[in-house]
Scaffold this active site. Sequence first.
Site, PDB file in Angstrom:
ATOM      1  N   LYS A 196      -6.485  -5.847  -1.693  1.00  0.00           N
ATOM      2  CA  LYS A 196      -5.660  -4.833  -2.357  1.00  0.00           C
ATOM      3  C   LYS A 196      -6.455  -4.157  -3.485  1.00  0.00           C
ATOM      4  O   LYS A 196      -6.479  -2.938  -3.618  1.00  0.00           O
ATOM      5  CB  LYS A 196      -4.371  -5.469  -2.886  1.00  0.00           C
TER       6      LYS A 196
ATOM      7  N   CYS B 149      -1.253   2.545 -10.985  1.00  0.00           N
ATOM      8  CA  CYS B 149      -1.979   1.616 -10.115  1.00  0.00           C
ATOM      9  C   CYS B 149      -3.499   1.682 -10.237  1.00  0.00           C
ATOM     10  O   CYS B 149      -4.137   0.681 -10.547  1.00  0.00           O
ATOM     11  CB  CYS B 149      -1.576   1.853  -8.668  1.00  0.00           C
TER      12      CYS B 149
ATOM     13  N   GLY C  87      -4.137   9.717 -11.771  1.00  0.00           N
ATOM     14  CA  GLY C  87      -3.296   8.983 -12.717  1.00  0.00           C
ATOM     15  C   GLY C  87      -2.460   7.941 -12.010  1.00  0.00           C
ATOM     16  O   GLY C  87      -2.777   7.504 -10.904  1.00  0.00           O
TER      17      GLY C  87
ATOM     18  N   PHE D  58      -8.070  12.137   1.265  1.00  0.00           N
ATOM     19  CA  PHE D  58      -8.179  11.638  -0.115  1.00  0.00           C
ATOM     20  C   PHE D  58      -9.452  12.138  -0.788  1.00  0.00           C
ATOM     21  O   PHE D  58     -10.197  11.389  -1.408  1.00  0.00           O
ATOM     22  CB  PHE D  58      -8.141  10.101  -0.108  1.00  0.00           C
ATOM     23  N   LEU D  59      -9.709  13.413  -0.611  1.00  0.00           N
ATOM     24  CA  LEU D  59     -10.916  14.020  -1.203  1.00  0.00           C
ATOM     25  C   LEU D  59     -10.554  15.280  -1.977  1.00  0.00           C
ATOM     26  O   LEU D  59     -11.396  16.141  -2.156  1.00  0.00           O
ATOM     27  CB  LEU D  59     -11.920  14.370  -0.105  1.00  0.00           C
TER      28      LEU D  59
ATOM     29  N   PHE E 217       0.861  -1.185   0.000  1.00  0.00           N
ATOM     30  CA  PHE E 217       0.000   0.000   0.000  1.00  0.00           C
ATOM     31  C   PHE E 217       0.896   1.234   0.000  1.00  0.00           C
ATOM     32  O   PHE E 217       0.810   2.084   0.879  1.00  0.00           O
ATOM     33  CB  PHE E 217      -0.933  -0.011   1.215  1.00  0.00           C
ATOM     34  N   LEU E 218       1.801   1.279  -0.960  1.00  0.00           N
ATOM     35  CA  LEU E 218       2.779   2.360  -1.018  1.00  0.00           C
ATOM     36  C   LEU E 218       2.349   3.389  -2.047  1.00  0.00           C
ATOM     37  O   LEU E 218       2.063   3.033  -3.184  1.00  0.00           O
ATOM     38  CB  LEU E 218       4.154   1.812  -1.432  1.00  0.00           C
TER      39      LEU E 218
HETATM   40  C1  UGA Z   1      -2.009   4.170  -4.964  1.00  0.00           C
HETATM   41  C2  UGA Z   1      -2.555   3.920  -3.553  1.00  0.00           C
HETATM   42  O1  UGA Z   1      -2.766   5.162  -2.897  1.00  0.00           O
HETATM   43  C3  UGA Z   1      -1.573   3.069  -2.745  1.00  0.00           C
HETATM   44  O2  UGA Z   1      -2.149   2.761  -1.475  1.00  0.00           O
HETATM   45  C4  UGA Z   1      -1.304   1.771  -3.511  1.00  0.00           C
HETATM   46  O3  UGA Z   1      -0.394   0.923  -2.832  1.00  0.00           O
HETATM   47  C5  UGA Z   1      -0.712   2.115  -4.877  1.00  0.00           C
HETATM   48  O4  UGA Z   1      -1.687   2.918  -5.599  1.00  0.00           O
HETATM   49  C6  UGA Z   1      -0.435   0.833  -5.632  1.00  0.00           C
HETATM   50  O5  UGA Z   1      -1.372   0.093  -5.934  1.00  0.00           O
HETATM   51  O6  UGA Z   1       0.724   0.504  -5.832  1.00  0.00           O
HETATM   52  P1  UGA Z   1      -0.246   5.851  -6.058  1.00  0.00           P
HETATM   53  O7  UGA Z   1      -1.040   5.625  -7.300  1.00  0.00           O
HETATM   54  O8  UGA Z   1       1.223   5.602  -6.106  1.00  0.00           O
HETATM   55  O9  UGA Z   1      -0.823   4.960  -4.854  1.00  0.00           O
HETATM   56  O10 UGA Z   1      -0.417   7.376  -5.561  1.00  0.00           O
HETATM   57  P2  UGA Z   1      -1.609   8.197  -4.860  1.00  0.00           P
HETATM   58  O11 UGA Z   1      -0.977   9.135  -3.927  1.00  0.00           O
HETATM   59  O12 UGA Z   1      -2.675   7.309  -4.360  1.00  0.00           O
HETATM   60  O13 UGA Z   1      -2.175   9.072  -6.092  1.00  0.00           O
HETATM   61  C7  UGA Z   1      -2.881   8.521  -7.199  1.00  0.00           C
HETATM   62  C8  UGA Z   1      -3.503   9.644  -8.003  1.00  0.00           C
HETATM   63  O14 UGA Z   1      -4.589  10.230  -7.296  1.00  0.00           O
HETATM   64  C9  UGA Z   1      -2.541  10.804  -8.339  1.00  0.00           C
HETATM   65  O15 UGA Z   1      -2.780  11.226  -9.666  1.00  0.00           O
HETATM   66  C10 UGA Z   1      -2.963  11.899  -7.363  1.00  0.00           C
HETATM   67  O16 UGA Z   1      -2.691  13.190  -7.841  1.00  0.00           O
HETATM   68  C11 UGA Z   1      -4.460  11.640  -7.275  1.00  0.00           C
HETATM   69  N1  UGA Z   1      -5.085  12.168  -6.040  1.00  0.00           N
HETATM   70  C12 UGA Z   1      -4.712  11.706  -4.827  1.00  0.00           C
HETATM   71  C13 UGA Z   1      -6.090  13.114  -6.154  1.00  0.00           C
HETATM   72  O17 UGA Z   1      -6.479  13.534  -7.272  1.00  0.00           O
HETATM   73  N2  UGA Z   1      -6.686  13.572  -5.010  1.00  0.00           N
HETATM   74  C14 UGA Z   1      -6.343  13.119  -3.788  1.00  0.00           C
HETATM   75  O18 UGA Z   1      -6.960  13.568  -2.777  1.00  0.00           O
HETATM   76  C15 UGA Z   1      -5.313  12.181  -3.694  1.00  0.00           C
END
Ligand code: UGA
Length: 435
Positions: A195, A252, A249, A240-241, A143-144
């Site tokens: 997951k 994952c 993007g 996360f909102l 969950f990284l």
């Molecule tokens: C995601 C999950 O958050 C991890 O828990 C998981 O382990 C990982 O996928 C995986 O499957 O390996 P990741 O995609 O690396 O992590 O990064 P995030 O920080 O979750 O961001 C994903 C996307 O959502 C980014 O484009 C980010 O800008 C966007 N985001 C995030 C938003 O638009 N709003 C938010 O409030 C948070």
Amino acid sequence: MKVAVFGAGYVGLVQAVGLAKLGHEVVVIEINPDRLKELDSGRVPFFEEGLQEALQEMILSKNIKFVERFEGEVNSFEMAFICVQTPSDEHGGCDVSAIEAVFDNLIELSFKNFVVIKSTVPPGALDDYEEKGDFELIANPEFLRQGRALRDFFQPERIVIGLKSEQAEVKMRELYKGIDAEILVMSVKSAQLAKYAANTMLASRLSIINEIAGIADVVGADILDIVQVVGSDSRIGGKFLRPSNIGFGGSCFPKDVLALNKLGEMCGYKSTLIKPMIDLNSRRPEMFIEKLKFLIDDLENKKVAIWGLSFNANTDDLRESPALKVLEILVDMGVQVSAYDPCIGIDRLGYLADRVNFCRNKEETLPADFLLVLTEWEEFDLETWDKVVDKIRMKLVFDAKNFLDRARIERGGLEYCGIGICKMDALDPGRSRLD
Ligand code: UGA
């Protein structure tokens, strides 16, 4: 404990360095010779905050080693972690061929200890290998978040372990002894599905808030107020909102959500909710361009500055980056674009390299007609906008990720435009959709 880690990508390297820092003896098997060479000399071939320093520290302490092949006394390793890629196949399912290659290798070497799958795989997809080999399979999904992966390793929300035997549980608890987090033990299938469930829940949360922000845009409400109301309900929670004009993007969410949909389909469950979410998300960059066209006359002939290209802050990963998609669409429209990202060099832009004025810092992207901030890098949230205001001709800053300090931008004499907080009337009263 002596452990082997297959694959030195984002997941494998963080896992390997993390385990080494916990005091384990780690050997990483990386089949790409260029990557292997870099790692051996202490260089991380991608950017992940803090990882380079941690790796060098672990190389010095001799807790980590990199090799091209798993060989020799393989059963001196108590565990083999599989951290190789599981991309989408051409039907949206999960391509597990890289994992299968590792299993074949382990079977050939008569590996007899625990094989721990960290990669995201559909439940049941690899069960046959346990019968073919002489080892016990454990699922330990990661969950990284890229950009905060090391922090997530050491301070996880929880550790999930799917297993069959008590012995496996004892070993896994011993492995993560130095980490203060709840350990959730369950079946292998539950851990693997959990997951997918976590990523799908997170992606759906973002999808819904993006929809609501889009509606807030057209009715003239403020999404920040709405998030405050929604998030203060403890059943929902406020994390996360943060909505995004260009969608979420990364390698994952889109991949895993589609794979979950496919898994359901293959097992006879047809979901109607999951796939449209990803289809809509992939259209968001185009929808953002539509919004720009609506707000800006003669967009094709404007000069645009772009700050941020990676899919997330603190990473150089461009996979499924909506920012890159926006850049691509603008360039294809013939718009003159100057772009900058703190971690991405021009060599990463492929065919776009010749068509974009690629800059070494954000100041160089200006002057421009307006500014698009597409990735939430901290350095873009300027303390003061006074110094750039004269270089942004239309006095307009678009914050595609709703993370900039709006008040500071407005104090600097610029108009702020996020998603769900766009003052369209102020932009062009004659053309407002709200009339
Ligand atoms: C995601 C999950 O958050 C991890 O828990 C998981 O382990 C990982 O996928 C995986 O499957 O390996 P990741 O995609 O690396 O992590 O990064 P995030 O920080 O979750 O961001 C994903 C996307 O959502 C980014 O484009 C980010 O800008 C966007 N985001 C995030 C938003 O638009 N709003 C938010 O409030 C948070």
